[in-house]
Enzyme design. Sequence first.
Site, mmCIF file in Angstrom:
data_model
loop_
_atom_site.group_PDB
_atom_site.id
_atom_site.type_symbol
_atom_site.label_atom_id
_atom_site.label_comp_id
_atom_site.label_asym_id
_atom_site.label_seq_id
_atom_site.Cartn_x
_atom_site.Cartn_y
_atom_site.Cartn_z
ATOM 1 N N ASP A 170 -4.314 -5.035 11.754
ATOM 2 C CA ASP A 170 -3.638 -3.730 11.701
ATOM 3 C C ASP A 170 -3.644 -3.151 13.111
ATOM 4 O O ASP A 170 -4.367 -3.635 13.980
ATOM 5 C CB ASP A 170 -4.375 -2.793 10.729
ATOM 6 C CG ASP A 170 -3.451 -1.734 10.134
ATOM 7 O OD1 ASP A 170 -2.312 -1.593 10.620
ATOM 8 O OD2 ASP A 170 -3.880 -1.044 9.192
ATOM 9 N N LYS A 175 0.834 -1.216 0.000
ATOM 10 C CA LYS A 175 0.000 0.000 0.000
ATOM 11 C C LYS A 175 0.860 1.253 0.000
ATOM 12 O O LYS A 175 1.925 1.275 0.612
ATOM 13 C CB LYS A 175 -0.874 -0.031 1.250
ATOM 14 C CG LYS A 175 -1.618 1.250 1.560
ATOM 15 C CD LYS A 175 -2.164 1.249 2.990
ATOM 16 C CE LYS A 175 -1.400 2.181 3.902
ATOM 17 N NZ LYS A 175 -1.978 2.349 5.245
HETATM 18 C C1 R5P Z 1 -0.919 3.093 9.025
HETATM 19 O O1 R5P Z 1 0.278 3.017 8.968
HETATM 20 C C2 R5P Z 1 -1.720 2.447 10.099
HETATM 21 O O2 R5P Z 1 -1.109 1.281 10.566
HETATM 22 C C3 R5P Z 1 -3.123 2.114 9.620
HETATM 23 O O3 R5P Z 1 -3.042 1.223 8.537
HETATM 24 C C4 R5P Z 1 -3.824 3.358 9.160
HETATM 25 O O4 R5P Z 1 -3.602 4.395 10.049
HETATM 26 C C5 R5P Z 1 -5.297 3.132 9.039
HETATM 27 O O5 R5P Z 1 -5.876 4.333 8.629
HETATM 28 P P1 R5P Z 1 -7.119 4.339 7.677
HETATM 29 O O6 R5P Z 1 -8.161 3.473 8.314
HETATM 30 O O7 R5P Z 1 -7.525 5.787 7.594
HETATM 31 O O8 R5P Z 1 -6.683 3.835 6.341
#
Ligand code: R5P
Length: 312
Positions: A217, A191
């Site tokens: 995550d 990503k």
């Molecule tokens: C990013 O590095 C974090 O680990 C999360 O993947 C991210 O902050 C998630 O944010 P969102 O839900 O806005 O994509």
Amino acid sequence: MSLSILAGSAHPALADAVARRLGRSLVENGLERFPDGEVHVRISGSVRGADVYVVQPTSPPVEANLIELLLLADAGRRAGARRVTTVIPYFGYARQDRRVHAGEALGARVVADLLGAVHVDRVIAVDLHAASVEGFLAMPLEHRSAVPLLLEALRPLAGAESVVVAPDLGAAKLAERFGAILGLPVAVVRKTRVSGSAVEVRGVSGEVRGRKPILVDDMISTGGTIEAAVRAVRAAGARPGGVVAASHGLFVGPAVERLAAAGLERIVVANGVPPVATGALPVERVDLAPLLAATIEELHSGEPVDDPPLSS
Ligand code: R5P
């Protein structure tokens, strides 16, 4: 030294649950917003000579909750507390732990410095976005993890045909940890973040075809990362449905619509931030109160703390 638990206005229900587990009532305090927008705090119960724990996630509204936390820590110190520990189940600004572009600030460092400026003695945090944030803190950190609780909730949903998916490279280590414990293979979505709420996917590493994805995550904010990862693994042949586990479920902005469109079977998050309306989303919240209460108990009694470091 007596033990006192204080709550800011971010998540009083969690603070109260922690206090009750410790056989305490929350110390009374008044929180008021002046007409010009300033936050005013006043501890009305006594904390003189006490071991004080201020429970406050710095979840949205981030700045208001952060300043309240700082003011409560300062008020506790000035009211004669012998030790002040901030219990921050979600540590906002932790994602700003490094500068990606020239001209940016190091937000995590600034927040850590603010905690030092009000003479916080110790911080308890849960699943910091980056373990490196500890290096910004001048005071000792007790870093706890919601992962064992998330795993417990996930286990019945993870069959032998599942695959643990890291929705970005930053979550790869976490996915390895879930994969090793659940005995499942791991895939990683490549990503790139385009903006605070938009991401782009460049591909998936690892085999997901015919498998049920279990996406892990540290946090769900706008849901963009999970939405894009679900799309990417489905395009790579993963089964529809799937499960998400994240320590912090903020669900801001378009998160609910995005995650609803992703057609997930379950979204497991911890309750370190107050629950927001998530409509018909299949959200399950695991309870951090026992973990936080046990951590406070250990620190207060001076017993050894044996939680393994997250970076191991
Ligand atoms: C990013 O590095 C974090 O680990 C999360 O993947 C991210 O902050 C998630 O944010 P969102 O839900 O806005 O994509």
